[in-house]
Design an enzyme around this catalytic site. Sequence first.
Site, mmCIF file in Angstrom:
data_model
loop_
_atom_site.group_PDB
_atom_site.id
_atom_site.type_symbol
_atom_site.label_atom_id
_atom_site.label_comp_id
_atom_site.label_asym_id
_atom_site.label_seq_id
_atom_site.Cartn_x
_atom_site.Cartn_y
_atom_site.Cartn_z
ATOM 1 N N ILE A 188 0.839 -1.205 0.000
ATOM 2 C CA ILE A 188 0.000 0.000 0.000
ATOM 3 C C ILE A 188 0.873 1.255 0.000
ATOM 4 O O ILE A 188 0.613 2.205 -0.751
ATOM 5 C CB ILE A 188 -0.984 -0.008 1.197
ATOM 6 C CG1 ILE A 188 -1.922 -1.224 1.084
ATOM 7 C CG2 ILE A 188 -1.787 1.286 1.243
ATOM 8 C CD1 ILE A 188 -2.796 -1.474 2.290
ATOM 9 N N GLU A 203 -13.199 0.255 17.538
ATOM 10 C CA GLU A 203 -14.100 0.281 16.385
ATOM 11 C C GLU A 203 -15.365 -0.504 16.711
ATOM 12 O O GLU A 203 -15.258 -1.577 17.300
ATOM 13 C CB GLU A 203 -13.418 -0.322 15.143
ATOM 14 C CG GLU A 203 -12.250 0.512 14.672
ATOM 15 C CD GLU A 203 -11.637 0.038 13.341
ATOM 16 O OE1 GLU A 203 -12.223 -0.851 12.695
ATOM 17 O OE2 GLU A 203 -10.589 0.580 12.961
ATOM 18 N N HIS A 231 -13.500 2.745 8.631
ATOM 19 C CA HIS A 231 -12.713 1.567 8.190
ATOM 20 C C HIS A 231 -13.197 1.061 6.819
ATOM 21 O O HIS A 231 -13.590 -0.107 6.678
ATOM 22 C CB HIS A 231 -12.765 0.451 9.238
ATOM 23 C CG HIS A 231 -11.597 -0.498 9.133
ATOM 24 N ND1 HIS A 231 -11.035 -1.129 10.199
ATOM 25 C CD2 HIS A 231 -10.878 -0.914 8.054
ATOM 26 C CE1 HIS A 231 -10.037 -1.901 9.800
ATOM 27 N NE2 HIS A 231 -9.922 -1.780 8.479
HETATM 28 P P1 NAD Z 1 2.760 -4.961 3.519
HETATM 29 O O1 NAD Z 1 3.120 -6.114 4.358
HETATM 30 O O2 NAD Z 1 2.919 -5.065 2.033
HETATM 31 O O3 NAD Z 1 3.581 -3.657 3.998
HETATM 32 C C1 NAD Z 1 3.835 -3.353 5.338
HETATM 33 C C2 NAD Z 1 5.201 -2.701 5.420
HETATM 34 O O4 NAD Z 1 5.425 -2.289 6.767
HETATM 35 C C3 NAD Z 1 6.348 -3.644 5.036
HETATM 36 O O5 NAD Z 1 7.177 -3.035 4.059
HETATM 37 C C4 NAD Z 1 7.099 -3.867 6.351
HETATM 38 O O6 NAD Z 1 8.497 -4.039 6.179
HETATM 39 C C5 NAD Z 1 6.783 -2.583 7.082
HETATM 40 N N1 NAD Z 1 6.939 -2.702 8.545
HETATM 41 C C6 NAD Z 1 6.575 -3.736 9.323
HETATM 42 N N2 NAD Z 1 6.899 -3.478 10.607
HETATM 43 C C7 NAD Z 1 7.494 -2.268 10.626
HETATM 44 C C8 NAD Z 1 8.049 -1.456 11.655
HETATM 45 N N3 NAD Z 1 8.061 -1.871 12.918
HETATM 46 N N4 NAD Z 1 8.571 -0.263 11.309
HETATM 47 C C9 NAD Z 1 8.576 0.142 10.015
HETATM 48 N N5 NAD Z 1 8.067 -0.574 9.004
HETATM 49 C C10 NAD Z 1 7.525 -1.758 9.303
HETATM 50 O O7 NAD Z 1 1.259 -4.604 3.898
HETATM 51 P P2 NAD Z 1 0.222 -3.718 3.042
HETATM 52 O O8 NAD Z 1 -0.593 -4.608 2.162
HETATM 53 O O9 NAD Z 1 0.925 -2.550 2.452
HETATM 54 O O10 NAD Z 1 -0.756 -3.241 4.211
HETATM 55 C C11 NAD Z 1 -0.304 -2.375 5.246
HETATM 56 C C12 NAD Z 1 -1.330 -2.322 6.349
HETATM 57 O O11 NAD Z 1 -2.516 -1.679 5.883
HETATM 58 C C13 NAD Z 1 -1.848 -3.704 6.799
HETATM 59 O O12 NAD Z 1 -1.002 -4.317 7.721
HETATM 60 C C14 NAD Z 1 -3.193 -3.380 7.379
HETATM 61 O O13 NAD Z 1 -3.054 -3.161 8.767
HETATM 62 C C15 NAD Z 1 -3.580 -2.081 6.685
HETATM 63 N N6 NAD Z 1 -4.788 -2.251 5.857
HETATM 64 C C16 NAD Z 1 -5.856 -1.443 6.120
HETATM 65 C C17 NAD Z 1 -7.007 -1.564 5.369
HETATM 66 C C18 NAD Z 1 -8.196 -0.665 5.625
HETATM 67 O O14 NAD Z 1 -9.316 -1.089 5.390
HETATM 68 N N7 NAD Z 1 -8.003 0.564 6.070
HETATM 69 C C19 NAD Z 1 -7.085 -2.525 4.353
HETATM 70 C C20 NAD Z 1 -5.968 -3.322 4.092
HETATM 71 C C21 NAD Z 1 -4.821 -3.183 4.860
#
Ligand code: NAD
Length: 309
Positions: A151, A262, A281
């Site tokens: 994302i 939530e 959300h």
């Molecule tokens: P992803 O796994 O592709 O990316 C997450 C990134 O965060 C990775 O690059 C990882 O290295 C990094 N990361 C992990 N721990 C870290 C830390 N302690 N410090 C710095 N960086 C760190 O995941 P994604 O598909 O990009 O999704 C990201 C987040 O978005 C999900 O985990 C989820 O919580 C959230 N999300 C929200 C919705 C929504 O409805 N709002 C929908 C989907 C996902």
Amino acid sequence: MVKVLVAAPIYEEALRRLRDAGFEVVYREYPSEDELIDLIRDADAVIVRSKPVVSRRVIEAAGKLKVIARAGVGLDNIDLEAARERGIEVYNAPSAPTESVAELAIGLMIDVLRKISFSDRLMRRGVWAKKKALGRELRGKILGIIGMGRIGQAVARIAHYGFGMRIIYYDVRRCPKDVEEELRAECVDLETLLKTADIVTLHVPLVPATKHMINEERLRLMKKTAILINTARGGVVDTEALVKALREGWIAGAGLDVYEEEPLPADHPLTKLDNVVLTPHIGANTVEAQMRAGLEVVEKIIGFFTGKR
Ligand code: NAD
């Protein structure tokens, strides 16, 4: 014949693909645990969304089950340990919501900076608040992305190519060089990011290391003109500290899709602030994301049973 129990509504085209591939499809929307136990006894695969719960009891009753598929991302409703013990594959669709969440994050940035929801609220009360709605552009601003995974990179792509923003990011894993070059993205430490960015957007998972990552101390590092966008998970931000920051003007505004609690209680202090935009959300809540989630897991199931996986 392979029998797939579909226990939650999924994209119709995905169900058609299963039938076309010669699978028997049994559809029952959100059965109770007891109903699910009955239905799953002779199923080879089950598809769920965030409901129903696939508990240990359910898994133990499922004598033939080989695959549990979640048409979406989170696996909290599946007892992964019980599935592992029985050698059952668990599939999800982690990239299905990527573009939807990225577009919402950009939408929240524009809403906060251009005061769209704020103006809308006032107009409905008969107030033409042109002066109060003086806004700012995205173009040329510095975007700080915390978590540069799927994302985060999608947000960077829109921000860089669509708005000419300068991208800085913080992640525990550095992006490959070609990604950094494509997005002209610079990897920085967290403190530099918070001090430099005009917009800080969060895209890390909620894990112990990211819980309250954005706390009082870090909010105080941000520019007074900066805004914070959270479409990741509520727990990444210390809500109490954020309310203080927004009230006392340590930062200029926030756009939030996720909360520590939530649904957000109707009388929550966040709902009293004009410099915050709130959505319930809805990051992954698009027709396209749901279509991709259904198709992705169905392809994985077909691949598994036809030996292509
Ligand atoms: P992803 O796994 O592709 O990316 C997450 C990134 O965060 C990775 O690059 C990882 O290295 C990094 N990361 C992990 N721990 C870290 C830390 N302690 N410090 C710095 N960086 C760190 O995941 P994604 O598909 O990009 O999704 C990201 C987040 O978005 C999900 O985990 C989820 O919580 C959230 N999300 C929200 C919705 C929504 O409805 N709002 C929908 C989907 C996902």
